[in-house]
Design a protein around this motif. Sequence first.
Motif, PDB file in Angstrom:
ATOM      1  N   GLY A   1       0.825  -1.204   0.000  1.00  0.00           N
ATOM      2  CA  GLY A   1       0.000   0.000   0.000  1.00  0.00           C
ATOM      3  C   GLY A   1       0.861   1.257   0.000  1.00  0.00           C
ATOM      4  O   GLY A   1       0.584   2.232  -0.700  1.00  0.00           O
ATOM      5  N   MET A   2       1.943   1.208   0.771  1.00  0.00           N
ATOM      6  CA  MET A   2       2.844   2.364   0.827  1.00  0.00           C
ATOM      7  C   MET A   2       3.505   2.595  -0.547  1.00  0.00           C
ATOM      8  O   MET A   2       3.666   3.726  -0.982  1.00  0.00           O
ATOM      9  CB  MET A   2       3.907   2.135   1.891  1.00  0.00           C
ATOM     10  N   GLN A   3       3.848   1.490  -1.214  1.00  0.00           N
ATOM     11  CA  GLN A   3       4.449   1.632  -2.553  1.00  0.00           C
ATOM     12  C   GLN A   3       3.447   2.246  -3.533  1.00  0.00           C
ATOM     13  O   GLN A   3       3.805   3.067  -4.374  1.00  0.00           O
ATOM     14  CB  GLN A   3       4.935   0.270  -3.065  1.00  0.00           C
ATOM     15  N   THR A   4       2.171   1.876  -3.366  1.00  0.00           N
ATOM     16  CA  THR A   4       1.125   2.471  -4.220  1.00  0.00           C
ATOM     17  C   THR A   4       1.074   3.975  -3.957  1.00  0.00           C
ATOM     18  O   THR A   4       0.994   4.782  -4.881  1.00  0.00           O
ATOM     19  CB  THR A   4      -0.248   1.830  -3.917  1.00  0.00           C
ATOM     20  N   SER A   5       1.140   4.349  -2.686  1.00  0.00           N
ATOM     21  CA  SER A   5       1.118   5.768  -2.343  1.00  0.00           C
ATOM     22  C   SER A   5       2.335   6.487  -2.928  1.00  0.00           C
ATOM     23  O   SER A   5       2.228   7.601  -3.430  1.00  0.00           O
ATOM     24  CB  SER A   5       1.081   5.932  -0.814  1.00  0.00           C
ATOM     25  N   GLN A   6       3.488   5.799  -2.908  1.00  0.00           N
ATOM     26  CA  GLN A   6       4.711   6.450  -3.419  1.00  0.00           C
ATOM     27  C   GLN A   6       4.681   6.619  -4.940  1.00  0.00           C
ATOM     28  O   GLN A   6       5.307   7.523  -5.482  1.00  0.00           O
ATOM     29  CB  GLN A   6       5.944   5.629  -3.024  1.00  0.00           C
TER      30      GLN A   6
END
Length: 260
Positions: free
Chosen positions: A79-84
Motif C-alpha cells: 500500500g505504501m508503494q502504491t502511495s509512493q
Amino acid sequence: MYENILLEREDSLAILSVNRPKALNALNAATIREIGQAIDEIAADSAIRALIITGAGEKAFVAGADISEINHITSSMQGMQTSQSLHGVFDQIAAMNKVTIAAINGYALGGGLELALGCDIRVASTNAQLGLPEVNLGLIPGWGGALRLQRIVGTSMAKYLVMTGERISADEALRLGIVQKVYPAEELMAEARKLALTIGNNAPLATAAAKRLLNAGSEMPLRDAIQLEQALFGHLTATEDCKEGTTAFLERRKPEWQGK
Ligand code: CAA
C-alpha cells in the motif's frame, strides 16, 4: 507505444490524455508508469514548452486510483508503494522547466484530483466535478491531495472536503482557488492550449525561475524564500533574455527570447 495514455505534440505543446475509458481513466500501476515515461520524454524535448494533462473522452479527467487494484493490495508495504508511485510523477513535474496545466474535463476524484493538484495550473470545464472521496473507501488521499489542498484552501476547508468526501462543482473549485479558470466543455481544450502558449511564449528562464521559486517557496520560511527570490532575480538580470526583454520594452517592440 503507450496503452493507457495518448501523447500528442503540437509544435511547442504536448498533450497527455489518460485513456482508460472502461474505468473512467482511473490510474492503475501501468498507467502511472506510462505517465512517468511520457513526462521523461517531454522533459527531454527542448522544443516542448508546455504540457497539458487531460482525460480522454467526455466524462472523466481521472476517476481516481484504480479501486480494483487497491482492493487487491495484500500488505501495508505494498500500500505504501502504491502511495509512493504517483509522487515520483509529481517530482518529475516539479523538476521540469516547462509549465504543466491540468485540463479537468469531467470527474476529477481522489487520485484524479491529486494528479491535477500536482500540476502547476488547473483549468476546468463547467461540468467538472472534483473531490477526494477516499474516506468512503476506508482510505485517505494517498497522492498528496489532502496536503496540497490544505496549502490552497486552508486547514479547515481541507478537513471539510477530505472528511466529508464531498464532490464540488467547477465553479465552487474556482471560488476556493483550486482551479484557476472555468470554461464551457467545448472550449476547455482551446483555452488550455491558449494558456499553454501564453506561458510558453514568455521568457523561458523567467517562467522556469518563477515555477522554481513558488514550488520551493511554499515549503520554506518566508525569510529563506526571499533569499531564494533575490538569488534567482539576480541570476535573471544577468541573462541575455533580460537584456532583450528590457531593451524591447524601451524600443517598443516584441522581445525575441533565446533562453540564455
Ligand atoms: N477505479 C476503478 N474503476 C473505476 C473507478 C476507479 N476509481 N471509477 C470508475 N470506475 C469504473 C466503474 O467500476 C465502472 O466499471 P464497469 O462499467 O466495469 O462497472 C466504470 O468505471 C464506469 O463507472 P460507473 O458505472 O460508476 O459510472 P457512474 O457515471 O455511475 O459514476 C463516478 C461515476 C461517480 C465517477 C463513479 O464511478 C465513482 O464514484 N468512481 C470512484 C471515484 C473514487 O472513489 N475515486 C477515488 C479512488 S481511491 C484513490 O484515488 C486513492 C488515492 O488517493 C491514491
